[in-house]
Structure formats: C-alpha cells, structure tokens
Motif scaffolding. Structure first.
Motif, PDB file in Angstrom:
ATOM      1  N   ALA A  93       0.969  -1.292  -0.053  1.00 17.73           N
ATOM      2  CA  ALA A  93       0.053  -0.052   0.089  1.00 17.73           C
ATOM      3  C   ALA A  93       0.799   1.311  -0.016  1.00 17.73           C
ATOM      4  CB  ALA A  93      -0.896   0.010   1.169  1.00 17.73           C
ATOM      5  N   ASP A  94       1.928   1.160   0.704  1.00 13.61           N
ATOM      6  CA  ASP A  94       2.891   2.249   0.928  1.00 13.61           C
ATOM      7  C   ASP A  94       3.582   2.548  -0.568  1.00 13.61           C
ATOM      8  OD1 ASP A  94       2.273   3.443   3.363  1.00 13.61           O
ATOM      9  OD2 ASP A  94       4.046   2.411   4.353  1.00 13.61           O
ATOM     10  N   LEU A  95       4.188   1.514  -1.251  1.00 12.09           N
ATOM     11  CA  LEU A  95       4.593   1.709  -2.358  1.00 12.09           C
ATOM     12  C   LEU A  95       3.652   2.012  -3.346  1.00 12.09           C
ATOM     13  CD1 LEU A  95       6.615  -1.813  -2.521  1.00 12.09           C
ATOM     14  CD2 LEU A  95       7.355   0.370  -2.255  1.00 12.09           C
ATOM     15  N   ASP A  96       2.518   1.642  -3.458  1.00  4.67           N
ATOM     16  CA  ASP A  96       1.669   2.239  -4.460  1.00  4.67           C
ATOM     17  C   ASP A  96       1.155   3.806  -4.538  1.00  4.67           C
ATOM     18  OD1 ASP A  96       1.176  -0.426  -5.731  1.00  4.67           O
ATOM     19  OD2 ASP A  96      -0.600  -0.778  -4.462  1.00  4.67           O
ATOM     20  N   ALA A  97       1.162   4.125  -2.900  1.00  6.26           N
ATOM     21  CA  ALA A  97       0.831   5.603  -2.583  1.00  6.26           C
ATOM     22  C   ALA A  97       2.245   6.448  -3.141  1.00  6.26           C
ATOM     23  CB  ALA A  97       0.611   5.774  -1.176  1.00  6.26           C
ATOM     24  N   ALA A  98       3.419   5.976  -2.934  1.00  6.83           N
ATOM     25  CA  ALA A  98       4.659   6.729  -3.379  1.00  6.83           C
ATOM     26  C   ALA A  98       4.634   6.709  -4.713  1.00  6.83           C
ATOM     27  CB  ALA A  98       5.876   6.074  -2.717  1.00  6.83           C
ATOM     28  N   GLN A 100       2.114   6.763  -6.934  1.00  9.33           N
ATOM     29  CA  GLN A 100       1.087   7.701  -7.263  1.00  9.33           C
ATOM     30  C   GLN A 100       1.402   9.257  -6.967  1.00  9.33           C
ATOM     31  OE1 GLN A 100      -2.345   6.449  -5.519  1.00  9.33           O
ATOM     32  NE2 GLN A 100      -2.880   4.617  -6.754  1.00  9.33           N
ATOM     33  N   ARG A 101       2.061   9.365  -6.108  1.00 14.28           N
ATOM     34  CA  ARG A 101       2.758  10.685  -5.782  1.00 14.28           C
ATOM     35  C   ARG A 101       3.936  11.044  -6.881  1.00 14.28           C
ATOM     36  NH1 ARG A 101       2.657   9.115  -0.355  1.00 14.28           N
ATOM     37  NH2 ARG A 101       4.818   8.598  -0.405  1.00 14.28           N
ATOM     38  N   SER A 102       4.730  10.141  -7.156  1.00  7.71           N
ATOM     39  CA  SER A 102       5.739  10.575  -8.039  1.00  7.71           C
ATOM     40  C   SER A 102       5.459  10.721  -9.673  1.00  7.71           C
ATOM     41  CB  SER A 102       6.890   9.402  -7.954  1.00  7.71           C
ATOM     42  OG  SER A 102       6.283   8.058  -8.530  1.00  7.71           O
ATOM     43  N   GLN A 103       4.252  10.029  -9.824  1.00  8.76           N
ATOM     44  CA  GLN A 103       3.589  10.164 -11.207  1.00  8.76           C
ATOM     45  C   GLN A 103       2.874  11.451 -11.202  1.00  8.76           C
ATOM     46  OE1 GLN A 103       0.407   7.202 -11.788  1.00  8.76           O
ATOM     47  NE2 GLN A 103       0.952   7.149 -14.085  1.00  8.76           N
ATOM     48  N   ARG A 104       2.333  12.064  -9.807  1.00 10.37           N
ATOM     49  CA  ARG A 104       1.560  13.332 -10.310  1.00 10.37           C
ATOM     50  C   ARG A 104       2.751  14.451 -10.387  1.00 10.37           C
ATOM     51  NH1 ARG A 104      -0.828  12.460  -4.886  1.00 10.37           N
ATOM     52  NH2 ARG A 104      -2.388  10.898  -5.423  1.00 10.37           N
TER      53      ARG A 104
END
Length: 130
Positions: A93-98, A100-104
């Motif tokens: 879950a933390d890897l997916d959130a990180a 998504q942030r880097s993609q934004r």
C-alpha cells in the motif's frame, strides 16, 4: 611519397626479395631456381643456425592436449559463506501511494513544460505574423 628510381615498378616494393646478391638471408626465394615448386618437407627439421630467426610454421597443429583433473578433485574450501538473510516484508500500500505521488509530480512538470512551450510558440508565431 617517394618515387621509384631506375627501371623498377611501384609494385616492386611489395614483392619478395630475389635470389641474387640483394636477397635477405633465411627467406625463401619467390621461385626456386629449378622453376618448379615442391611441397615443404614434413617432419622435424634441423634447428636454424644461431643468429637467424626460424621460419614461420607451415600450418596450425591444433590445440595442445589437455589432461582432465582426477575424479573427485575440488579446490580447498576455507570459509563457509553465511546463509542468505531474509528481506524485510514490503508494504504494498505504501509503495502504491509513493508511486502515485511521483506520477503526479512527473505529470505536473510535464504540464508546466508544455504550457511554457505553447506560450513560446505563440510569441514566435505572433512575431512572424505581425
């Protein structure tokens, strides 16, 4: 570049030396004195006199023979490596959130660069038209 002197042709530089007085010692002549060629002698030959280089070998004799090691031979082992450690568990879950942030952030920089390029193209086109 030098030019040949006398009655020689430009190809004489690349030819083998003759059998006359200007011949190089221990080099075979281009054509034997008899006018015919014979195959080189096979088998062992006498060693060349000291001070002269041996003639080049006439062919490839193959790789040297190899002897396999005795059956059971192994190099000595002095240290035993430690067993591999276990990696820590990953929090998906933390890897997916990180990610998504880097993609934004990446999309934000791309949008800003696109806006700057559109503005520059509009300014250049307005200078050409007006």
């Amino acid at each position: 570049m030098t030019t040949p002197s006398g009655g020689s042709t430009p190809d004489d530089y690349w030819r083998r030396p003759g059998t006359g007085a200007d011949a190089v010692p221990n080099h075979p002549p281009a054509t034997p004195p008899g006018g015919h060629t014979s195959p080189p002698p096979s088998g062992p030959t006498s060693p060349p006199p000291s001070g002269y280089a041996s003639p080049p070998p006439s062919g490839y004799a193959g790789p040297p023979p190899s002897v396999p090691p005795p059956s059971g031979w192994r190099p000595p082992v002095h240290l035993q490596p430690a067993p591999p450690r276990r990696l820590p568990p990953q929090d998906m879950a933390d890897l997916d959130a990180a990610e998504q942030r880097s993609q934004r952030v990446t999309y934000g920089f791309g949008a800003a660069a696109a806006v700057v390029l559109v503005v520059l193209v509009c300014l250049l086109c307005s200078r050409v038209i007006f």
